[in-house]
Design an enzyme around this catalytic site. Sequence first.
Site, PDB file in Angstrom:
ATOM      1  N   VAL A  70     -57.949  41.306  29.292  1.00 44.94           N
ATOM      2  CA  VAL A  70     -57.909  42.725  28.920  1.00 44.94           C
ATOM      3  C   VAL A  70     -57.101  42.910  27.641  1.00 44.94           C
ATOM      4  O   VAL A  70     -57.620  43.280  26.597  1.00 44.94           O
ATOM      5  CB  VAL A  70     -57.339  43.593  30.061  1.00 44.94           C
ATOM      6  CG1 VAL A  70     -57.166  45.040  29.599  1.00 44.94           C
ATOM      7  CG2 VAL A  70     -58.257  43.536  31.280  1.00 44.94           C
ATOM      8  N   CYS A  71     -55.822  42.612  27.704  1.00 39.82           N
ATOM      9  CA  CYS A  71     -54.914  42.948  26.606  1.00 39.82           C
ATOM     10  C   CYS A  71     -55.140  42.107  25.357  1.00 39.82           C
ATOM     11  O   CYS A  71     -54.930  42.596  24.241  1.00 39.82           O
ATOM     12  CB  CYS A  71     -53.472  42.812  27.078  1.00 39.82           C
ATOM     13  SG  CYS A  71     -53.093  43.908  28.472  1.00 39.82           S
TER      14      CYS A  71
END
Length: 208
Positions: free
Chosen positions: A120-121
């Site tokens: 995600v990040c």
Amino acid sequence: MSERSKFLESITRENAAVVLVDHQVGLLSGVRDIPVGELKHNVVALAQAATVLGIPLVVTTTAADSMWGPTAPELAHVLPPGQKIIDRSTVNAWHDGRVREAIEATGRQKLIFAGVSLEVCAALPAISATAAGFDAYVAVDASGTFSQTKREAGLLRMQQAGIIVSDYATLMVEALADNASPESGAVYAALDMPFAVLVGQISAAHHV
């Protein structure tokens, strides 16, 4: 530039920026695909080596005052003086205008992402940066996530999107380019690679 040629271009201290996303105490507590101590070591080394080489950093957090807590103190301690940490609410860091503007302000084409979580990040802003015409790299060993399945899925998605996957030390040594550089000693000290320390000790012993 063709999709093929970006994979062949070198990272340099003039064309790269490092984007560190959400290395926060709350998120780090859930990392399961790499030992947390090793992950902290690697992201600290990445930040320090980039600073020695004059490679700009963009650092961001999500909900630092509530859900996920502050940047890991080990990382915060080695950030350059005056380095701003941009706290945001968007899941994808690229979707925050301040983060995007900070990246664009570096003037660099090649963006090295690392984040918690990896899929995600690190992956989502890297995918968005690729869509925006940048060359995105992810330092996988300066990133971490919450299961092996999430790691594998994140790596597959990034590769499908044309993101270049590497490790923190290789990217920084590639940017160093020449071991005769005046910064080489400081770069290797920042990278703190155990095998490199061993090689240095062996070399020193031979010259006694």
